[in-house]
Design an enzyme around this catalytic site. Structure first.
Site, PDB file in Angstrom:
ATOM      1  N   GLU A  92     -40.531  30.345  30.225  1.00 42.95           N
ATOM      2  CA  GLU A  92     -39.215  31.056  30.676  1.00 42.95           C
ATOM      3  C   GLU A  92     -39.194  32.104  31.337  1.00 42.95           C
ATOM      4  O   GLU A  92     -40.125  33.031  31.424  1.00 42.95           O
ATOM      5  CB  GLU A  92     -38.357  31.446  29.217  1.00 42.95           C
ATOM      6  CG  GLU A  92     -38.125  30.066  28.475  1.00 42.95           C
ATOM      7  CD  GLU A  92     -37.843  30.291  27.160  1.00 42.95           C
ATOM      8  OE1 GLU A  92     -36.743  29.569  26.708  1.00 42.95           O
ATOM      9  OE2 GLU A  92     -38.144  31.274  26.397  1.00 42.95           O
ATOM     10  N   CYS A 105     -37.270  39.005  35.205  1.00 44.97           N
ATOM     11  CA  CYS A 105     -38.391  38.984  34.291  1.00 44.97           C
ATOM     12  C   CYS A 105     -39.307  37.781  34.258  1.00 44.97           C
ATOM     13  O   CYS A 105     -38.545  36.586  33.943  1.00 44.97           O
ATOM     14  CB  CYS A 105     -37.791  39.084  32.802  1.00 44.97           C
ATOM     15  SG  CYS A 105     -38.815  39.614  31.531  1.00 44.97           S
ATOM     16  N   CYS A 112     -49.178  33.405  24.045  1.00 41.58           N
ATOM     17  CA  CYS A 112     -49.746  34.460  24.261  1.00 41.58           C
ATOM     18  C   CYS A 112     -50.737  34.740  23.212  1.00 41.58           C
ATOM     19  O   CYS A 112     -50.708  34.229  22.018  1.00 41.58           O
ATOM     20  CB  CYS A 112     -48.833  35.789  23.922  1.00 41.58           C
ATOM     21  SG  CYS A 112     -49.451  37.500  24.489  1.00 41.58           S
ATOM     22  N   CYS A 116     -48.634  39.687  18.481  1.00 44.63           N
ATOM     23  CA  CYS A 116     -47.973  40.954  17.790  1.00 44.63           C
ATOM     24  C   CYS A 116     -46.944  40.597  16.933  1.00 44.63           C
ATOM     25  O   CYS A 116     -46.294  39.499  17.068  1.00 44.63           O
ATOM     26  CB  CYS A 116     -47.218  41.870  19.106  1.00 44.63           C
ATOM     27  SG  CYS A 116     -48.214  42.377  20.368  1.00 44.63           S
ATOM     28  N   CYS A 119     -43.384  39.902  17.968  1.00 40.93           N
ATOM     29  CA  CYS A 119     -42.751  39.090  19.394  1.00 40.93           C
ATOM     30  C   CYS A 119     -42.949  37.523  19.134  1.00 40.93           C
ATOM     31  O   CYS A 119     -43.807  37.232  18.470  1.00 40.93           O
ATOM     32  CB  CYS A 119     -43.683  39.423  20.275  1.00 40.93           C
ATOM     33  SG  CYS A 119     -43.768  38.666  21.971  1.00 40.93           S
ATOM     34  N   CYS A 340     -35.992  41.192  25.194  1.00 39.89           N
ATOM     35  CA  CYS A 340     -37.282  41.377  24.982  1.00 39.89           C
ATOM     36  C   CYS A 340     -38.205  40.767  23.889  1.00 39.89           C
ATOM     37  O   CYS A 340     -37.528  40.905  22.657  1.00 39.89           O
ATOM     38  CB  CYS A 340     -37.564  42.946  24.846  1.00 39.89           C
ATOM     39  SG  CYS A 340     -36.771  43.663  26.496  1.00 39.89           S
TER      40      CYS A 340
HETATM   41  N1  SAH Z   1     -47.663  41.710  26.692  1.00 39.21           N
HETATM   42  C1  SAH Z   1     -46.842  42.485  27.757  1.00 39.21           C
HETATM   43  C2  SAH Z   1     -45.456  42.102  28.226  1.00 39.21           C
HETATM   44  C3  SAH Z   1     -44.611  41.309  27.312  1.00 39.21           C
HETATM   45  S1  SAH Z   1     -43.188  41.644  26.368  1.00 39.21           S
HETATM   46  C4  SAH Z   1     -46.674  43.720  26.850  1.00 39.21           C
HETATM   47  O1  SAH Z   1     -46.908  43.548  25.585  1.00 39.21           O
HETATM   48  O2  SAH Z   1     -46.363  44.630  27.178  1.00 39.21           O
HETATM   49  C5  SAH Z   1     -42.360  43.024  27.233  1.00 39.21           C
HETATM   50  C6  SAH Z   1     -41.963  44.034  26.034  1.00 39.21           C
HETATM   51  O3  SAH Z   1     -41.178  43.488  25.032  1.00 39.21           O
HETATM   52  C7  SAH Z   1     -43.271  44.424  25.453  1.00 39.21           C
HETATM   53  O4  SAH Z   1     -43.018  46.147  25.357  1.00 39.21           O
HETATM   54  C8  SAH Z   1     -43.044  44.053  23.967  1.00 39.21           C
HETATM   55  O5  SAH Z   1     -43.730  44.787  23.078  1.00 39.21           O
HETATM   56  C9  SAH Z   1     -41.559  43.906  23.909  1.00 39.21           C
HETATM   57  N2  SAH Z   1     -41.357  43.378  22.844  1.00 39.21           N
HETATM   58  C10 SAH Z   1     -41.684  42.195  22.221  1.00 39.21           C
HETATM   59  N3  SAH Z   1     -41.289  41.509  21.190  1.00 39.21           N
HETATM   60  C11 SAH Z   1     -40.023  42.525  21.047  1.00 39.21           C
HETATM   61  C12 SAH Z   1     -38.916  42.309  20.130  1.00 39.21           C
HETATM   62  N4  SAH Z   1     -38.833  41.463  19.289  1.00 39.21           N
HETATM   63  N5  SAH Z   1     -38.069  43.323  20.227  1.00 39.21           N
HETATM   64  C13 SAH Z   1     -38.076  44.257  21.372  1.00 39.21           C
HETATM   65  N6  SAH Z   1     -39.197  44.242  22.140  1.00 39.21           N
HETATM   66  C14 SAH Z   1     -40.324  43.524  21.869  1.00 39.21           C
END
Ligand code: SAH
Length: 348
Positions: A92, A105, A112, A116, A119, A340
Site C-alpha cells: 500500500e 508515503c 516487515c 514492532c 505496528c 502511520c
Molecule cells: N520501518 C520504518 C518505517 C515504517 S513506519 C520505521 O520504523 O521507522 C513509519 C512510522 O510509523 C514509524 O515511526 C513507526 O514506528 C510508526 N508507527 C508504526 N505503527 C504505528 C502506530 N500504530 N501508530 C503510530 N505510529 C506508528
C-alpha cells in the site's frame, strides 16, 4: 534480459547500457528518460518519440511497470491505494493532499521483519524486499494521477516519505537507488530535501547513509528512551540498543550537519509519562534534532491505546520546557487505516 525486469529499475547509466547493447543511438536515452520521468507516460505505447520497432523490442524484453492498483480508499484528503505486484503480493501507499503540498508515503518491503508491537505491518511477517522499480512505480502512479487533477500549484508530488510498509534500511540499496532516480534533475527532478527516510534504527545503515552525501531527511523511530521498554515495543532494540543508536545518530549529525527527526508514538500510560518525557529530553539533549510526536494509531488486535489529549499535551510541554524542538503530528486517514503504522494488507 528476462521480462521480470522493469524499465523503472534502470538509472540513466543502465538505460544507456541497455540501449547501447541494441545499437540504438545515444539520444534515445534522453527520449525514453523524458517520456518516463517528465511526460509521465504510463505505457510503452505512449512513448511516441521512439520508433515502433524499438517500442516493440522494449515490450518483448522489459516490463514497463510491475505494480497494479487494485483498490483505493479515500478519507477526506488522504488516499490509500492497494497495489498488486507481479508475483501476486500486495503493498500500500498513501497520498496526503495538504494546502500547499502533496506528500506521498511509500512502502519498501512486502511485510516487515521487525515486528514492532504497535505496528500493523509486522503482524503478517516479512515476505520480501521491493525492487527499485516497485518503489519508483508507487511515486509515478500518484504523480500521473495528480497531474490530471490540475489543482493550482498542487498538481505535483512535493514530498516522498519512506514510511509505508517495511524497513527502508533493511532494503538499503533499492531505497537509495530509487531516491537517486527520482532526484535526477533531467527527469523527475524531485529535490533530495523533499525525501524522508524513516528507520527503526538499523545502526550500520545509519552509518552508511551518513556517507552518502545526500540531502535526504532522516527520521528515526524512537518511541521510548528506556531500553527495557523499547525492547518490549521494538524487538530489534536488543540488537541496536539506545546508547549505540544515539551514538550513531550523533555521528550522522556531525558528519552531515543535518538534523534528525525522532518519531515518538504516544501510547497511553506506556511511554507517555512526564518521567518518560524527561528521559527522552536527557537522551537527545544537545543533538541537532526535532521530535515528532504521533498519538498512537489504533491497530486491531493490539491492546495499546493513543495517549489522552491531556497526557500528550503535558508530554509535549515537558519537552519544550527542556529546550527540545517538538511538534505533534495528528492522525490522518485513520478511518481508512491509512495512518502511520496502520498499513497492512488483509488478504481476504
Ligand atoms: N520501518 C520504518 C518505517 C515504517 S513506519 C520505521 O520504523 O521507522 C513509519 C512510522 O510509523 C514509524 O515511526 C513507526 O514506528 C510508526 N508507527 C508504526 N505503527 C504505528 C502506530 N500504530 N501508530 C503510530 N505510529 C506508528
Amino acid at each position: 534480459m528476462s521480462n521480470s525486469h522493469t524499465l523503472l529499475e534502470f538509472d540513466r547509466r543502465r538505460l544507456a547500457e541497455f540501449l547501447a547493447a541494441r545499437n540504438e543511438p545515444k539520444f534515445r536515452v534522453a527520449q525514453i528518460w523524458h517520456a518516463l520521468y517528465r511526460d509521465l507516460v504510463s505505457s510503452y505505447a505512449e512513448i511516441t518519440t521512439i520508433p515502433a520497432s524499438l517500442r516493440q523490442a522494449l515490450i518483448d524484453d522489459l516490463r514497463f511497470d510491475t505494480i497494479r492498483p487494485i483498490h483505493t480508499a479515500v478519507d477526506r484528503c488522504t488516499e490509500k491505494v492497494l497495489f498488486q505486484l507481479a508475483d501476486g503480493e500486495m503493498i500500500e501507499a498513501v497520498l496526503m493532499r495538504y494546502d500547499q503540498r502533496n506528500t506521498l508515503c511509500v512502502s519498501t518491503q512486502v511485510g516487515c521483519s521487525l515486528n514492532c508491537r504497535f505496528c500493523a505491518t509486522g503482524q503478517s511477517g516479512f515476505k520480501r524486499n521491493l525492487t527499485i522499480g516497485e518503489i519508483i512505480a508507487q511515486t509515478l502512479y500518484f504523480a500521473r494521477r495528480l497531474r490530471t487533477e490540475e489543482r493550482k500549484n498542487r498538481s505535483k508530488i512535493s514530498n516522498v516519505v519512506y514510511m509505508g510498509m517495511g524497513e527502508p534500511f533493511l532494503n538499503y540499496s533499492a531505497t537509495i537507488a530509487s531516491v537517486k532516480i527520482l532526484n535526477d534533475t533531467d527527469g523527475f527532478a524531485l529535490g533530495e530535501r523533499r525525501f524522508s527516510i524513516s528507520t527503526i534504527g538499523i545502526i550500520p545503515a545509519i552509518e552508511r547513509f551518513s556517507r552518502e552525501k545526500m540531502q535526504v531527511n532522516l527520521a528515526v523511530s524512537l518511541h521510548s528512551a528506556k531500553d527495557a521498554l523499547r525492547n518490549e515495543l521494538i524487538p530489534i532494540n536488543r540488537t541496536y540498543p539506545l546508547a549505540a543508536l544515539i551514538k550513531a545518530c550523533s555521528a550522522y549529525i556531525q558528519r552531515t550537519r543535518r538534523r534528525i527527526t525522532f518519531e515518538y508514538a504516544l501510547i497511553n500510560e506506556v511511554n507517555d509519562s512526564l518521567s518518560d518525557a524527561r528521559q527522552l529530553a536527557e537522551l537527545i539533549q544537545g543533538l541537532l534534532c526535532h521530535v515528532n510526536l504521533i498519538p498512537l494509531n489504533p491497530v486491531s488486535g493490539v491492546d495499546l491505546h493513543p495517549s489522552s489529549a491531556k497526557r500528550r499535551d503535558s508530554f509535549q510541554a515537558e519537552l519544550k520546557k527542556r529546550g527540545i524542538s517538538v511538534s505533534m503530528r495528528l492522525g490522518r486517514g485513520l478511518r481508512i487505516e491509512a495512518g502511520c503504522g496502520q498499513l497492512r494488507v488483509r488478504k481476504a
